[in-house]
Design an enzyme around this catalytic site. Sequence first.
Site, PDB file in Angstrom:
ATOM      1  N   THR A 127      40.384  28.624  37.692  1.00 39.74           N
ATOM      2  CA  THR A 127      39.412  29.280  36.813  1.00 39.74           C
ATOM      3  C   THR A 127      40.010  29.699  35.478  1.00 39.74           C
ATOM      4  O   THR A 127      39.295  29.783  34.479  1.00 39.74           O
ATOM      5  CB  THR A 127      38.832  30.541  37.491  1.00 39.74           C
ATOM      6  OG1 THR A 127      39.904  31.313  38.053  1.00 39.74           O
ATOM      7  CG2 THR A 127      37.847  30.166  38.586  1.00 39.74           C
ATOM      8  N   THR A 155      40.975  31.688  43.455  1.00 34.85           N
ATOM      9  CA  THR A 155      41.421  33.071  43.599  1.00 34.85           C
ATOM     10  C   THR A 155      40.298  33.987  43.113  1.00 34.85           C
ATOM     11  O   THR A 155      39.206  33.519  42.785  1.00 34.85           O
ATOM     12  CB  THR A 155      42.687  33.359  42.761  1.00 34.85           C
ATOM     13  OG1 THR A 155      42.343  33.298  41.367  1.00 34.85           O
ATOM     14  CG2 THR A 155      43.800  32.361  43.058  1.00 34.85           C
ATOM     15  N   ARG A 156      40.608  35.281  43.038  1.00 39.85           N
ATOM     16  CA  ARG A 156      39.642  36.253  42.510  1.00 39.85           C
ATOM     17  C   ARG A 156      39.829  36.443  40.999  1.00 39.85           C
ATOM     18  O   ARG A 156      39.255  37.364  40.411  1.00 39.85           O
ATOM     19  CB  ARG A 156      39.803  37.589  43.257  1.00 39.85           C
ATOM     20  CG  ARG A 156      38.558  38.486  43.238  1.00 39.85           C
ATOM     21  CD  ARG A 156      38.638  39.596  44.269  1.00 39.85           C
ATOM     22  NE  ARG A 156      39.839  40.395  44.127  1.00 39.85           N
ATOM     23  CZ  ARG A 156      39.970  41.457  43.315  1.00 39.85           C
ATOM     24  NH1 ARG A 156      38.958  41.837  42.561  1.00 39.85           N
ATOM     25  NH2 ARG A 156      41.105  42.128  43.261  1.00 39.85           N
ATOM     26  N   LYS A 157      40.603  35.553  40.385  1.00 42.50           N
ATOM     27  CA  LYS A 157      40.813  35.609  38.937  1.00 42.50           C
ATOM     28  C   LYS A 157      39.647  34.929  38.236  1.00 42.50           C
ATOM     29  O   LYS A 157      39.748  33.818  37.710  1.00 42.50           O
ATOM     30  CB  LYS A 157      42.144  34.943  38.568  1.00 42.50           C
ATOM     31  CG  LYS A 157      43.356  35.691  39.104  1.00 42.50           C
ATOM     32  CD  LYS A 157      44.649  34.963  38.793  1.00 42.50           C
ATOM     33  CE  LYS A 157      45.845  35.712  39.370  1.00 42.50           C
ATOM     34  NZ  LYS A 157      47.125  35.004  39.134  1.00 42.50           N
ATOM     35  N   THR A 158      38.519  35.617  38.270  1.00 42.11           N
ATOM     36  CA  THR A 158      37.275  35.080  37.718  1.00 42.11           C
ATOM     37  C   THR A 158      36.807  35.945  36.552  1.00 42.11           C
ATOM     38  O   THR A 158      37.257  37.076  36.374  1.00 42.11           O
ATOM     39  CB  THR A 158      36.180  35.027  38.797  1.00 42.11           C
ATOM     40  OG1 THR A 158      36.054  36.323  39.398  1.00 42.11           O
ATOM     41  CG2 THR A 158      36.525  34.014  39.880  1.00 42.11           C
TER      42      THR A 158
END
Length: 291
Positions: free
Chosen positions: A277, A137-140
């Site tokens: 992540t 995902t964009r949960k970085t």
Amino acid sequence: MAKHAALLPTTFARIIENWLIEDIPSFDYGGYVVGDDEKQATLYCKSDGVLAGVPFFNEVFRQTGCTVYWSFEEGAEIIPMEGRVAVAQVCGPARRILMGERLALNILARCSGVATRARSLRKIADTNGFLGVVAGTRKTTPGFRLVEKYGMEVGGADTHRMDLSTMVMLKDNHVWATGSIPDAVEKARSVAGFSIKIEVECQSEKEALEAIAAGADIVMLDNFTPESIATAATSLKAHCLTINKNVLIEASGGITEENASRYMIPTIDIISFGSMTQGVPHVDFSLKISP
């Protein structure tokens, strides 16, 4: 040595440079102590994991004037049998090895941790005969996204969208702020053009049907139970057949290594994992200079 390195933009060297500047903004007192005698340091892996982040590690030491020699290919699954295993050698002036040591280890540990989780999830999919996409995902981590997305690639997962510019994802807040799913999709399509896909996050089958009717390319069924997502996805795929539309269905929200297999059904095209992540254990590495 690192087949995924060709994916990286040339600007990644500048990112490394900035991280080195952050770590050494003025004097390097420890470096003064050890001096410039030529030394060799061994990189040890001390916990099980997938080796990832080799190009970043190499670039750190290139910028500090050292050379790295690897004993393992990137993507290898390393299992230290006697507490640790040597995976690389770093050669150069002592102070320059130590100049890059902590930054290089931080990158390698994090990237390898993400790759290890990605590999584990991909194996679960393969074991269950799931032919769909296993994605992150964009949960970085801010400032560290390139490293973490690279780890997903090495581990065998899909990176999902890289940023806000690579795909339109209309989440609940977008819909609430716009007023409705059809209005949000129409407004997005007016600027996104033909080359950018539009995905809509849906909390119910009813919302998913609205998104499909509005022209969404992907519908995300968010925070569904395994039972409810099986029912909804089967119904939605049947509906798409009747209207001759190929809409992808993504499962997301609360899916982990422990329950992933229950979502791996033929009517789901994509499963995305924030856990790829978030909360990922790092792989343990250390760098030791030979006396």
